[in-house]
Design a protein around this motif. Structure first.
Motif, PDB file in Angstrom:
ATOM      1  N   GLU A  22       0.849  -1.204   0.000  1.00  0.00           N
ATOM      2  CA  GLU A  22       0.000   0.000   0.000  1.00  0.00           C
ATOM      3  C   GLU A  22       0.876   1.242   0.000  1.00  0.00           C
ATOM      4  O   GLU A  22       0.585   2.232  -0.658  1.00  0.00           O
ATOM      5  CB  GLU A  22      -0.878   0.040   1.263  1.00  0.00           C
ATOM      6  CG  GLU A  22      -1.836  -1.106   1.390  1.00  0.00           C
ATOM      7  CD  GLU A  22      -3.212  -0.813   0.830  1.00  0.00           C
ATOM      8  OE1 GLU A  22      -3.376   0.240   0.194  1.00  0.00           O
ATOM      9  OE2 GLU A  22      -4.102  -1.641   1.024  1.00  0.00           O
ATOM     10  N   SER A  23       1.945   1.141   0.787  1.00  0.00           N
ATOM     11  CA  SER A  23       2.800   2.297   0.917  1.00  0.00           C
ATOM     12  C   SER A  23       3.604   2.514  -0.361  1.00  0.00           C
ATOM     13  O   SER A  23       3.783   3.650  -0.813  1.00  0.00           O
ATOM     14  CB  SER A  23       3.655   2.061   2.156  1.00  0.00           C
ATOM     15  OG  SER A  23       4.829   2.711   2.088  1.00  0.00           O
ATOM     16  N   ARG A  24       4.043   1.418  -0.989  1.00  0.00           N
ATOM     17  CA  ARG A  24       4.813   1.547  -2.223  1.00  0.00           C
ATOM     18  C   ARG A  24       3.950   2.009  -3.389  1.00  0.00           C
ATOM     19  O   ARG A  24       4.340   2.856  -4.181  1.00  0.00           O
ATOM     20  CB  ARG A  24       5.466   0.199  -2.550  1.00  0.00           C
ATOM     21  CG  ARG A  24       6.011   0.121  -3.959  1.00  0.00           C
ATOM     22  CD  ARG A  24       6.904  -1.044  -4.134  1.00  0.00           C
ATOM     23  NE  ARG A  24       8.248  -0.680  -3.730  1.00  0.00           N
ATOM     24  CZ  ARG A  24       9.283  -1.498  -3.781  1.00  0.00           C
ATOM     25  NH1 ARG A  24       9.127  -2.732  -4.154  1.00  0.00           N
ATOM     26  NH2 ARG A  24      10.467  -1.090  -3.424  1.00  0.00           N
ATOM     27  N   GLY A  77       1.301   3.721  -3.254  1.00  0.00           N
ATOM     28  CA  GLY A  77       0.674   5.019  -3.022  1.00  0.00           C
ATOM     29  C   GLY A  77      -0.783   4.927  -2.618  1.00  0.00           C
ATOM     30  O   GLY A  77      -1.439   5.936  -2.388  1.00  0.00           O
ATOM     31  N   GLU A 129      -2.029   6.524   0.685  1.00  0.00           N
ATOM     32  CA  GLU A 129      -2.446   7.928   0.727  1.00  0.00           C
ATOM     33  C   GLU A 129      -3.963   8.041   0.549  1.00  0.00           C
ATOM     34  O   GLU A 129      -4.612   8.843   1.216  1.00  0.00           O
ATOM     35  CB  GLU A 129      -1.720   8.705  -0.374  1.00  0.00           C
ATOM     36  CG  GLU A 129      -1.895  10.205  -0.238  1.00  0.00           C
ATOM     37  CD  GLU A 129      -1.037  10.975  -1.240  1.00  0.00           C
ATOM     38  OE1 GLU A 129      -0.097  10.413  -1.813  1.00  0.00           O
ATOM     39  OE2 GLU A 129      -1.337  12.163  -1.431  1.00  0.00           O
ATOM     40  N   LEU A 130      -4.498   7.212  -0.344  1.00  0.00           N
ATOM     41  CA  LEU A 130      -5.951   7.235  -0.532  1.00  0.00           C
ATOM     42  C   LEU A 130      -6.675   6.653   0.675  1.00  0.00           C
ATOM     43  O   LEU A 130      -7.711   7.162   1.095  1.00  0.00           O
ATOM     44  CB  LEU A 130      -6.336   6.448  -1.785  1.00  0.00           C
ATOM     45  CG  LEU A 130      -6.237   7.169  -3.117  1.00  0.00           C
ATOM     46  CD1 LEU A 130      -6.818   6.301  -4.221  1.00  0.00           C
ATOM     47  CD2 LEU A 130      -6.960   8.496  -3.065  1.00  0.00           C
ATOM     48  N   LEU A 147      -5.678   6.714   3.708  1.00  0.00           N
ATOM     49  CA  LEU A 147      -5.598   7.647   4.826  1.00  0.00           C
ATOM     50  C   LEU A 147      -6.398   8.916   4.569  1.00  0.00           C
ATOM     51  O   LEU A 147      -6.587   9.719   5.478  1.00  0.00           O
ATOM     52  CB  LEU A 147      -4.129   8.002   5.125  1.00  0.00           C
ATOM     53  CG  LEU A 147      -3.266   6.834   5.617  1.00  0.00           C
ATOM     54  CD1 LEU A 147      -1.897   7.317   6.022  1.00  0.00           C
ATOM     55  CD2 LEU A 147      -3.915   6.108   6.768  1.00  0.00           C
ATOM     56  N   THR A 148      -6.858   9.108   3.324  1.00  0.00           N
ATOM     57  CA  THR A 148      -7.735  10.258   3.083  1.00  0.00           C
ATOM     58  C   THR A 148      -9.178   9.802   2.895  1.00  0.00           C
ATOM     59  O   THR A 148     -10.033  10.585   2.521  1.00  0.00           O
ATOM     60  CB  THR A 148      -7.283  11.068   1.854  1.00  0.00           C
ATOM     61  OG1 THR A 148      -7.168  10.191   0.738  1.00  0.00           O
ATOM     62  CG2 THR A 148      -5.956  11.734   2.094  1.00  0.00           C
ATOM     63  N   HIS A 165       2.812   8.056   8.809  1.00  0.00           N
ATOM     64  CA  HIS A 165       2.948   8.461   7.404  1.00  0.00           C
ATOM     65  C   HIS A 165       2.432   9.871   7.194  1.00  0.00           C
ATOM     66  O   HIS A 165       2.820  10.545   6.254  1.00  0.00           O
ATOM     67  CB  HIS A 165       2.172   7.502   6.495  1.00  0.00           C
ATOM     68  CG  HIS A 165       2.928   6.253   6.214  1.00  0.00           C
ATOM     69  ND1 HIS A 165       2.792   5.116   6.973  1.00  0.00           N
ATOM     70  CD2 HIS A 165       3.851   5.960   5.271  1.00  0.00           C
ATOM     71  CE1 HIS A 165       3.582   4.178   6.497  1.00  0.00           C
ATOM     72  NE2 HIS A 165       4.242   4.660   5.468  1.00  0.00           N
ATOM     73  N   ARG A 166       1.536  10.286   8.072  1.00  0.00           N
ATOM     74  CA  ARG A 166       0.975  11.633   7.955  1.00  0.00           C
ATOM     75  C   ARG A 166       1.981  12.706   8.369  1.00  0.00           C
ATOM     76  O   ARG A 166       1.781  13.870   8.067  1.00  0.00           O
ATOM     77  CB  ARG A 166      -0.245  11.769   8.866  1.00  0.00           C
ATOM     78  CG  ARG A 166      -1.366  10.828   8.551  1.00  0.00           C
ATOM     79  CD  ARG A 166      -2.464  11.021   9.564  1.00  0.00           C
ATOM     80  NE  ARG A 166      -3.550  10.070   9.384  1.00  0.00           N
ATOM     81  CZ  ARG A 166      -4.504  10.200   8.477  1.00  0.00           C
ATOM     82  NH1 ARG A 166      -4.506  11.223   7.677  1.00  0.00           N
ATOM     83  NH2 ARG A 166      -5.447   9.288   8.373  1.00  0.00           N
ATOM     84  N   TRP A 167       2.970  12.309   9.092  1.00  0.00           N
ATOM     85  CA  TRP A 167       3.903  13.311   9.642  1.00  0.00           C
ATOM     86  C   TRP A 167       5.191  13.379   8.852  1.00  0.00           C
ATOM     87  O   TRP A 167       6.075  14.144   9.164  1.00  0.00           O
ATOM     88  CB  TRP A 167       4.208  12.999  11.107  1.00  0.00           C
ATOM     89  CG  TRP A 167       2.971  12.978  11.933  1.00  0.00           C
ATOM     90  CD1 TRP A 167       2.208  11.876  12.212  1.00  0.00           C
ATOM     91  CD2 TRP A 167       2.319  14.077  12.565  1.00  0.00           C
ATOM     92  NE1 TRP A 167       1.134  12.229  12.969  1.00  0.00           N
ATOM     93  CE2 TRP A 167       1.176  13.575  13.203  1.00  0.00           C
ATOM     94  CE3 TRP A 167       2.597  15.437  12.642  1.00  0.00           C
ATOM     95  CZ2 TRP A 167       0.308  14.394  13.907  1.00  0.00           C
ATOM     96  CZ3 TRP A 167       1.728  16.236  13.345  1.00  0.00           C
ATOM     97  CH2 TRP A 167       0.595  15.722  13.975  1.00  0.00           C
ATOM     98  N   ARG A 168       5.343  12.517   7.857  1.00  0.00           N
ATOM     99  CA  ARG A 168       6.604  12.518   7.114  1.00  0.00           C
ATOM    100  C   ARG A 168       6.576  13.542   5.994  1.00  0.00           C
ATOM    101  O   ARG A 168       5.535  13.798   5.431  1.00  0.00           O
ATOM    102  CB  ARG A 168       6.848  11.136   6.529  1.00  0.00           C
ATOM    103  CG  ARG A 168       7.193  10.147   7.621  1.00  0.00           C
ATOM    104  CD  ARG A 168       7.343   8.755   7.041  1.00  0.00           C
ATOM    105  NE  ARG A 168       7.168   7.762   8.090  1.00  0.00           N
ATOM    106  CZ  ARG A 168       7.030   6.473   7.850  1.00  0.00           C
ATOM    107  NH1 ARG A 168       7.029   6.034   6.623  1.00  0.00           N
ATOM    108  NH2 ARG A 168       6.874   5.624   8.841  1.00  0.00           N
TER     109      ARG A 168
END
Lengths: 303, 242
Positions: B78-80, B82, B85-86, B88-89, B239-242
């Protein structure tokens, strides 16, 4: 409705976004225009609730992005720059997943409608991994629109797809602007001019200009650049000749000719002077102002 | 149930059944347990009665290697890609994402476990196994599996690289598993006891695997799961803080 007030994002000591403020109203397409690394993506990520702002505030449809993050996320459709996909899912499965996750009431009907809208109905059972880049872009758009959000945020939706598809995407964005509040980013000036009702130009995290494309153009076109090529005259003689004209600010050699920057329209004078001096004018054309020029211009004027 | 957990859960379950890796893992696991069961049956003809806890006890070691394979993809990909990002939004909490994923891994593992019931049915047909022992061993290994999967998920959230995630979680699980035999390498008895209490195997091999159901062992595995999932959620949130 997007209201951004003195929004700031700091990564350590690096200021990615510096106190930007702007608004986007329903039925309006607002373009974030800026070079790579200007802070466009960071701004969008703060608006979508992905990352919290360091300072300042932003409200989406009346909800604060920090305090009411979930409400904001319910109302935003977001397409990141690199379309995020699950390669092993079918087109339909992928869109249905996002529909359900965002709490769409009747997912099946909505998914069919949105696939129709982005012209992917005939690919509904294709695996996402087999889609071309342009089709993936449309899939990303479908994902962003499936819950019919009042606010749509698109991060460089026209990057890396072929010209025909770029036109399609631009039309789609303009079309979206009729019913949604659209914020989209680009680094292509002409695109922003074509698509947006209002443009916000940012550079190094700061807003350096904002307004309708027309206002910006008149603000920016206070000068003119010309490319002039002369036969018969040497480099120095040519430059000297052109510099002597009234209104000319600078002359720089480029290729076989010169780039002349002038305050007023000096095309007639240039042609006149060159022929009268006994040389032959081979080329005389306006050089379109590139985004770089505009930035240099705006940043320069800000000093 | 947290909103969105079910949606995430079913997507991940679908992902398992769409991917060859999950089938290969099932194949390998059934092949290994089948061979083991077969040789145990041969022994039981002459030397000892057949052991209904045999397969669960083997799985205690096997899960050290299989759990990371089942979870390595979950957050690293998921992180690779992308898609994180969806996620988490989307209007779901980070906890719902993590729990949905964990439950789907545990669900898939439960199916694998059910497949090994075949051996118990064969035993039932040909002899009179100690059913109490079988039940306790299966409850134990079910919880044990959940704990190993939670550890695997944690490492999947730490990196974008699935191989790294799998390798790190295997190493940690192996250490946790080896704690069971700490007594053999640590001279200090009290220290050995503490190490054993912390280890994955220590709460299985001398309790569930011999027919003992103890609250402390259940609490240990549940605790591992809760702590691991909590940390995973925090890492996802970071991930939100990076």
């Amino acid at each position: 409705m997007i209201e951004v007030h003195k929004l700031t994002k700091r990564y350590g000591y690096h200021l990615a976004v510096d106190q930007i403020s702007f608004e986007a109203h329903p039925g309006e397409v607002v373009g974030l225009l800026g070079p790579n690394g200007a802070g466009k993506t960071t701004t969008m990520r703060m608006l979508t609730g992905f990352m919290p702002p360091s300072e300042g505030s932003a409200r989406i449809a009346g909800f604060d992005v920090l305090a009411d993050s979930l409400e904001v996320r319910r109302r935003v459709g977001y397409l990141p720059e690199r379309v995020p996909v699950y390669p092993d899912m079918t087109v339909k499965g992928y869109v249905t997943f996002w529909a359900k996750l965002r709490g769409v009431e009747k997912p099946r009907a909505r998914v069919d409608a949105v696939l129709e809208r982005v012209h992917l109905t005939d690919r509904r059972n294709t695996l996402v991994r087999n889609l071309s880049k342009g089709l993936r872009q449309r899939l990303g758009l479908a994902q962003a629109l499936v819950h019919d959000p009042p606010i749509v945020i698109l991060d460089e939706p026209t990057i890396g797809i072929d010209p025909q598809q770029v036109i399609e995407v631009r039309e789609a964005v303009r079309d979206l602007g009729k019913h949604h509040t659209v914020l989209f980013s680009t680094h292509i000036l002409s695109e922003a001019e074509q698509v947006c009702d209002r443009v916000v130009i940012i550079n190094r995290g700061k807003i350096i200009a904002q307004g309708t494309p027309d206002t910006l153009r008149t603000q920016l076109q206070h000068g003119l650049s010309l490319y002039v090529e002369i036969a018969g005259a040497g480099k120095e003689a040519g430059a000297k000749l052109l510099k002597a004209l009234t209104g000319v600010e600078s002359v720089t050699a480029q290729g076989n000719g010169f780039v002349v920057r002038a305050r007023t329209d000096v095309r007639g004078e240039v042609a006149d002077r060159v022929t009268r001096a006994g040389y032959r004018l081979l080329e005389l054309r306006p050089v379109a102002m590139t985004l770089e020029d505009i930035f240099l211009d705006l940043v320069g004027r800000g000093k | 149930m947290l909103r969105g957990t079910g949606t995430i859960f079913w997507r991940e379950v679908g992902q398992y059944f769409a991917s060859p890796v999950a089938y290969l893992i099932a194949f390998a696991l059934l092949l290994l347990t089948g061979l083991l069961f077969n040789s145990d049956l041969t022994f039981s003809l002459t030397q000892k009665p057949a052991d209904p806890a045999l397969i669960p006890s083997f799985l205690a070691l096997a899960m050290v290697f299989f759990a990371p394979l089942l979870t390595m993809r979950m957050l690293a990909e998921e992180s690779r890609e992308g898609t994180l990002e969806l996620l988490l939004t989307a209007p779901v909490s980070d906890t719902a994402v993590v729990i949905g994923k964990f439950l789907s891994a545990w669900f898939y593992y439960t199916i694998l476990l059910l497949l090994t019931f075949t051996y118990q049915f064969i035993l039932l047909a040909i002899t009179q196994p100690d059913l109490g022992l079988a039940v306790s061993a299966y409850i134990g290994i079910w919880l044990y599996g959940g704990a190993t999967l939670a550890v695997g998920l944690l490492f999947s959230s730490l990196t974008e690289n699935q191989i790294v995630a799998a390798f790190l979680s295997m190493s940690v699980l192996l250490l946790l598993w080896l704690g069971d035999i700490a007594g053999e390498i640590v001279a200090n008895l009290d220290l050995a006891r503490v190490l054993r209490q912390l280890s994955l195997g220590g709460h299985f091999s001398t309790s569930f695997a011999v027919g003992l159901l103890r609250a402390e062992d259940v609490a240990y595995y549940a605790g591992i799961m809760v702590v691991m999932l909590f940390i995973t959620t925090r890492i996802v949130e970071s991930h939100r803080w990076r």
